[in-house]
Structure formats: C-alpha cells, structure tokens
Design a protein around this motif. Structure first.
Motif, PDB file in Angstrom:
ATOM      1  N   ILE A 172       0.819  -1.201   0.000  1.00 46.10           N
ATOM      2  CA  ILE A 172       0.000   0.000   0.000  1.00 46.10           C
ATOM      3  C   ILE A 172       0.857   1.256   0.000  1.00 46.10           C
ATOM      4  O   ILE A 172       0.495   2.274  -0.588  1.00 46.10           O
ATOM      5  CB  ILE A 172      -0.971   0.007   1.208  1.00 46.10           C
ATOM      6  N   PHE A 173       2.027   1.193   0.625  1.00 46.58           N
ATOM      7  CA  PHE A 173       2.908   2.361   0.632  1.00 46.58           C
ATOM      8  C   PHE A 173       3.505   2.589  -0.752  1.00 46.58           C
ATOM      9  O   PHE A 173       3.635   3.732  -1.201  1.00 46.58           O
ATOM     10  CB  PHE A 173       4.000   2.174   1.679  1.00 46.58           C
ATOM     11  N   THR A 174       3.853   1.499  -1.424  1.00 50.71           N
ATOM     12  CA  THR A 174       4.339   1.622  -2.799  1.00 50.71           C
ATOM     13  C   THR A 174       3.254   2.189  -3.700  1.00 50.71           C
ATOM     14  O   THR A 174       3.503   3.100  -4.495  1.00 50.71           O
ATOM     15  CB  THR A 174       4.788   0.242  -3.339  1.00 50.71           C
ATOM     16  N   ALA A 175       2.036   1.660  -3.568  1.00 46.38           N
ATOM     17  CA  ALA A 175       0.925   2.124  -4.394  1.00 46.38           C
ATOM     18  C   ALA A 175       0.621   3.592  -4.123  1.00 46.38           C
ATOM     19  O   ALA A 175       0.375   4.371  -5.052  1.00 46.38           O
ATOM     20  CB  ALA A 175      -0.313   1.269  -4.134  1.00 46.38           C
ATOM     21  N   ALA A 176       0.639   3.993  -2.848  1.00 44.31           N
ATOM     22  CA  ALA A 176       0.354   5.381  -2.503  1.00 44.31           C
ATOM     23  C   ALA A 176       1.418   6.310  -3.072  1.00 44.31           C
ATOM     24  O   ALA A 176       1.103   7.406  -3.557  1.00 44.31           O
ATOM     25  CB  ALA A 176       0.269   5.533  -0.989  1.00 44.31           C
ATOM     26  N   SER A 177       2.675   5.877  -3.032  1.00 44.02           N
ATOM     27  CA  SER A 177       3.756   6.693  -3.584  1.00 44.02           C
ATOM     28  C   SER A 177       3.595   6.864  -5.085  1.00 44.02           C
ATOM     29  O   SER A 177       3.763   7.970  -5.627  1.00 44.02           O
ATOM     30  CB  SER A 177       5.108   6.034  -3.271  1.00 44.02           C
ATOM     31  N   LYS A 178       3.247   5.777  -5.773  1.00 38.93           N
ATOM     32  CA  LYS A 178       3.061   5.850  -7.222  1.00 38.93           C
ATOM     33  C   LYS A 178       1.818   6.664  -7.571  1.00 38.93           C
ATOM     34  O   LYS A 178       1.789   7.367  -8.586  1.00 38.93           O
ATOM     35  CB  LYS A 178       2.942   4.441  -7.805  1.00 38.93           C
ATOM     36  N   ALA A 179       0.779   6.565  -6.723  1.00 37.83           N
ATOM     37  CA  ALA A 179      -0.425   7.354  -6.954  1.00 37.83           C
ATOM     38  C   ALA A 179      -0.133   8.839  -6.790  1.00 37.83           C
ATOM     39  O   ALA A 179      -0.621   9.678  -7.551  1.00 37.83           O
ATOM     40  CB  ALA A 179      -1.527   6.924  -5.984  1.00 37.83           C
ATOM     41  N   GLN A 180       0.668   9.161  -5.801  1.00 41.11           N
ATOM     42  CA  GLN A 180       1.051  10.555  -5.604  1.00 41.11           C
ATOM     43  C   GLN A 180       1.821  11.071  -6.809  1.00 41.11           C
ATOM     44  O   GLN A 180       1.592  12.190  -7.275  1.00 41.11           O
ATOM     45  CB  GLN A 180       1.916  10.679  -4.344  1.00 41.11           C
ATOM     46  N   ALA A 181       2.716  10.252  -7.353  1.00 48.19           N
ATOM     47  CA  ALA A 181       3.482  10.641  -8.545  1.00 48.19           C
ATOM     48  C   ALA A 181       2.549  10.859  -9.733  1.00 48.19           C
ATOM     49  O   ALA A 181       2.737  11.794 -10.523  1.00 48.19           O
ATOM     50  CB  ALA A 181       4.523   9.572  -8.878  1.00 48.19           C
ATOM     51  N   ALA A 182       1.516   9.999  -9.861  1.00 52.23           N
ATOM     52  CA  ALA A 182       0.560  10.151 -10.961  1.00 52.23           C
ATOM     53  C   ALA A 182      -0.235  11.439 -10.817  1.00 52.23           C
ATOM     54  O   ALA A 182      -0.449  12.180 -11.789  1.00 52.23           O
ATOM     55  CB  ALA A 182      -0.380   8.948 -11.002  1.00 52.23           C
ATOM     56  N   ALA A 183      -0.680  11.732  -9.578  1.00 52.20           N
ATOM     57  CA  ALA A 183      -1.424  12.965  -9.337  1.00 52.20           C
ATOM     58  C   ALA A 183      -0.546  14.180  -9.577  1.00 52.20           C
ATOM     59  O   ALA A 183      -0.993  15.180 -10.169  1.00 52.20           O
ATOM     60  CB  ALA A 183      -1.959  12.968  -7.902  1.00 52.20           C
ATOM     61  N   ASP A 184       0.713  14.105  -9.165  1.00 52.42           N
ATOM     62  CA  ASP A 184       1.638  15.211  -9.401  1.00 52.42           C
ATOM     63  C   ASP A 184       1.847  15.436 -10.896  1.00 52.42           C
ATOM     64  O   ASP A 184       1.942  16.578 -11.360  1.00 52.42           O
ATOM     65  CB  ASP A 184       2.981  14.930  -8.727  1.00 52.42           C
ATOM     66  N   TRP A 185       1.921  14.349 -11.653  1.00 57.87           N
ATOM     67  CA  TRP A 185       2.087  14.476 -13.110  1.00 57.87           C
ATOM     68  C   TRP A 185       0.889  15.201 -13.716  1.00 57.87           C
ATOM     69  O   TRP A 185       1.043  16.071 -14.578  1.00 57.87           O
ATOM     70  CB  TRP A 185       2.234  13.092 -13.740  1.00 57.87           C
ATOM     71  N   MET A 186      -0.307  14.868 -13.237  1.00 62.14           N
ATOM     72  CA  MET A 186      -1.508  15.521 -13.755  1.00 62.14           C
ATOM     73  C   MET A 186      -1.511  17.008 -13.448  1.00 62.14           C
ATOM     74  O   MET A 186      -1.888  17.839 -14.280  1.00 62.14           O
ATOM     75  CB  MET A 186      -2.759  14.854 -13.173  1.00 62.14           C
ATOM     76  N   HIS A 187      -1.072  17.363 -12.245  1.00 63.78           N
ATOM     77  CA  HIS A 187      -1.016  18.783 -11.889  1.00 63.78           C
ATOM     78  C   HIS A 187       0.065  19.516 -12.690  1.00 63.78           C
ATOM     79  O   HIS A 187      -0.114  20.674 -13.063  1.00 63.78           O
ATOM     80  CB  HIS A 187      -0.775  18.930 -10.386  1.00 63.78           C
ATOM     81  N   ALA A 188       1.147  18.833 -12.947  1.00 61.94           N
ATOM     82  CA  ALA A 188       2.200  19.446 -13.763  1.00 61.94           C
ATOM     83  C   ALA A 188       1.702  19.725 -15.171  1.00 61.94           C
ATOM     84  O   ALA A 188       2.081  20.721 -15.797  1.00 61.94           O
ATOM     85  CB  ALA A 188       3.427  18.535 -13.802  1.00 61.94           C
ATOM     86  N   ARG A 189       0.849  18.857 -15.684  1.00 65.34           N
ATOM     87  CA  ARG A 189       0.284  19.061 -17.012  1.00 65.34           C
ATOM     88  C   ARG A 189      -0.597  20.308 -17.049  1.00 65.34           C
ATOM     89  O   ARG A 189      -0.724  20.965 -18.088  1.00 65.34           O
ATOM     90  CB  ARG A 189      -0.540  17.846 -17.429  1.00 65.34           C
ATOM     91  N   GLN A 190      -1.209  20.658 -15.925  1.00 62.70           N
ATOM     92  CA  GLN A 190      -2.030  21.879 -15.884  1.00 62.70           C
ATOM     93  C   GLN A 190      -1.157  23.101 -16.126  1.00 62.70           C
ATOM     94  O   GLN A 190      -1.512  24.002 -16.900  1.00 62.70           O
ATOM     95  CB  GLN A 190      -2.747  22.003 -14.530  1.00 62.70           C
ATOM     96  N   ARG A 191      -0.006  23.108 -15.471  1.00 60.38           N
ATOM     97  CA  ARG A 191       0.907  24.242 -15.640  1.00 60.38           C
ATOM     98  C   ARG A 191       1.465  24.285 -17.053  1.00 60.38           C
ATOM     99  O   ARG A 191       1.586  25.357 -17.653  1.00 60.38           O
ATOM    100  CB  ARG A 191       2.038  24.145 -14.611  1.00 60.38           C
ATOM    101  N   ALA A 192       1.803  23.129 -17.594  1.00 69.41           N
ATOM    102  CA  ALA A 192       2.353  23.079 -18.948  1.00 69.41           C
ATOM    103  C   ALA A 192       1.316  23.531 -19.972  1.00 69.41           C
ATOM    104  O   ALA A 192       1.634  24.246 -20.931  1.00 69.41           O
ATOM    105  CB  ALA A 192       2.819  21.656 -19.264  1.00 69.41           C
ATOM    106  N   SER A 193       0.062  23.129 -19.755  1.00 67.65           N
ATOM    107  CA  SER A 193      -1.002  23.519 -20.677  1.00 67.65           C
ATOM    108  C   SER A 193      -1.258  25.017 -20.624  1.00 67.65           C
ATOM    109  O   SER A 193      -1.444  25.674 -21.661  1.00 67.65           O
ATOM    110  CB  SER A 193      -2.287  22.761 -20.330  1.00 67.65           C
ATOM    111  N   ALA A 194      -1.244  25.569 -19.411  1.00 68.05           N
ATOM    112  CA  ALA A 194      -1.462  27.009 -19.254  1.00 68.05           C
ATOM    113  C   ALA A 194      -0.343  27.798 -19.912  1.00 68.05           C
ATOM    114  O   ALA A 194      -0.581  28.820 -20.580  1.00 68.05           O
ATOM    115  CB  ALA A 194      -1.561  27.360 -17.777  1.00 68.05           C
TER     116      ALA A 194
END
Length: 304
Positions: free
Chosen positions: A274-296
């Motif tokens: 679960i800790f591995t999954a949570a870490s990877k999920a956080q990375a996925a969410a961070d990637w999505m937020h980074a895409r917001q900045r790149a798109s803007a």
C-alpha cells in the motif's frame, strides 16, 4: 507538491485502507446499465432473461471479458436493431432446447440425437452464438435516463482536457488501451452522477500515466503475478486524490474501497504494497497537476 496536499493524500490512503479492511460493501459501476449482469443476462429482442446453463455461461463470459452490460443477442438480432458487431469479436454460446417428435437420424449442432421413433416427444439442443452489448457499435439503450450536460463541472473538464490523453466516448464500459494509448469511456449522460463520471475518468487517466512515455510504471518485477492488482490500487488512489483536489469529494467514495477490496490479498502478502501504491499514486497525481501548468504556459505562448 504542497504540504497540505501531501496531508490530504496521506489521509485518503489511510481512509481507503481502513474501509477495505472493515469491508466496504458491494461495488457497482457508476454508469447506468440494465443491471442484468448482476441478476440475469437478458436477450436484446425478447428482454427475457436467459435460463439454466445459459445464465452461468454468460456470467462466466461477461466476467472473463469484463463486460459491464448484461444484454446479449445474436449477430442478426444486433443488425436488426441497427448495431454492428465489431470485427474480431468472439461470440459466447448459448443453448436452446427444441422439442421434436418422430425419428431423427442426424446430429444437430453437435448435440446427441438418437435414432428412435416411438412417438414420444424429445428435446434437442441447438447452439447459438451471441454477442454482448460491449462488443457492438451503433446501439443505444432506448429510453435510458441521461445525465444532462448542464451537470458537467467546468474546472474538472478543463483539468482532464489539459492532460492531453486521448479519450474516446460512447463505449459500453471504461478502460485504458495500452496499445493505442487511448482511454475508452461511456458517454457523460450514461453516468448516474457527475462525480461518478470524473472519478472513472480520473481512474483511467491514472492508468495512462503509467505509459512508457509518461511515468513508465511497471509492477511486473515488484509484484509479479499481482502486478495488475498493484496497478489498480494506484489508479483508485490517484482517482480519490484528484477528486479531492478538484473539490468533488472531501473523502474517498465508498465505491473506491469496495472496488479495491478484491485486491486485499496483495496487501496481506505484502504489507508494504500500500505504501508503494500510494507513492506511485502521488506521482501520478503530481504528473496531472504538472500538465495543468504546462497547458497554461502553452496557451499563454500561443496567445502572445
């Protein structure tokens, strides 16, 4: 990532784990269907449920292929309703028992028919090839209640558009096809509520973040046979995190934990999973937020 967001993500992870361990009830797909896949498969034309061994055969076929719809029909029946079975789709077989009288001297559709003529009625089995609603294009369930377009959430729409992940709508279910790098989704109107739509879309977008040209996420070596379970954990945790970020859910939805309860074996075999999954999920969410900045930034550059 901000400290506040990190705290939210940690809380979501803990709440989902607690709900999973407590037993979160039954998971139901967030988009509308006729429900017959839960009760009994039904025929498209007659609307009657299949019976006996046919019920079991179609349950097994639907489970194996992940079909979210319980409507089945022959190729000709789908054509009659203006639909088309997609090329390459494999049919499931159902059996229809027909009453006969008199002498029969051949085998019909591989069923054993005996050479007798004692005047007594007998039944012979005839096999029919049927296809699920998920295997056809061009069919829309009549009179289905639809979620109005006015229920769309503008900032959520902008968020997922900014990800740049191709999405094809009109599918019978939701999935990410790796070979095409494309998400397939039911139409917005088929969902029972807007949150279900965005939660499902976030889940599939999370899968897409694992592509080799994005985060290159691969659990095959870490979890071997349970790699799929680990990936599903990541997708559901990511979806819960993103919905919290978008203000669409203060807490993870109960169906997140119910969906993941089938993967508890993974957690039982590896308490660190679960800790591995949570870490990877956080990375996925961070990637999505980074895409917001790149798109803007791209929009500003194009406007300049």
């Amino acid at each position: 990532m901000s400290e506040a967001r990190a705290d939210i993500y940690a809380r979501i992870t803990n709440e989902i784990v607690a709900a999973m361990e407590a037993g979160a009830g039954e998971w139901n797909m967030p988009w509308r269907h006729d429900g017959s896949s839960v009760a009994r498969p039904v025929n498209l034309i007659s609307r009657k449920p299949y019976r006996g061994i046919n019920t079991l055969a179609l349950w097994i076929a639907a489970h194996a292929k992940g079909y979210g719809d319980g409507v089945w029909a022959t190729y000709r029946q789908w054509v009659e309703r203006g639909a088309k079975v997609r090329r390459g789709e494999k049919a499931a077989t159902v059996v229809f028992w027909k009453q006969i009288r008199g002498r029969i001297q051949e085998t019909i559709d591989e069923a054993d028919v005996f050479d007798v003529d004692d005047g007594r009625p007998r039944f012979v089995a005839r096999g029919y090839a049927v296809f699920n609603r998920a295997q056809v294009d061009g069919y829309e369930e009549p009179d289905a209640p639809r979620l109005p377009e006015s229920e769309r959430v503008a900032h959520a729409e902008s968020f997922f558009t900014a990800l740049g992940i191709p999405v094809a709508y009109g599918a019978s279910g939701a999935w990410y096809r790796v070979s095409e790098d494309r998400i397939y989704m039911p139409d917005f109107g088929r969902f029972a509520e807007p949150t279900g739509f965005y939660s499902t879309l976030a889940h599939e977008c999370a899968h897409a973040t694992g592509a080799s040209h994005r985060l290159d996420r691969d659990f095959s070596r870490r979890f071997t046979k349970q790699a799929v379970a680990a990936e599903e954990l990541v997708a559901e945790l990511t979806a819960a995190m993103i919905l919290a970020d978008l203000g669409l859910a203060a807490h993870p939805r109960a169906d997140h934990a119910a969906y993941l309860s089938s993967w508890l074996e993974l957690l039982e075999n590896d308490r660190r999973a679960i800790f591995t999954a949570a870490s990877k999920a956080q990375a996925a969410a961070d990637w999505m937020h980074a895409r917001q900045r790149a798109s803007a930034a791209q929009k500003e550059s194009e406007a300049a």
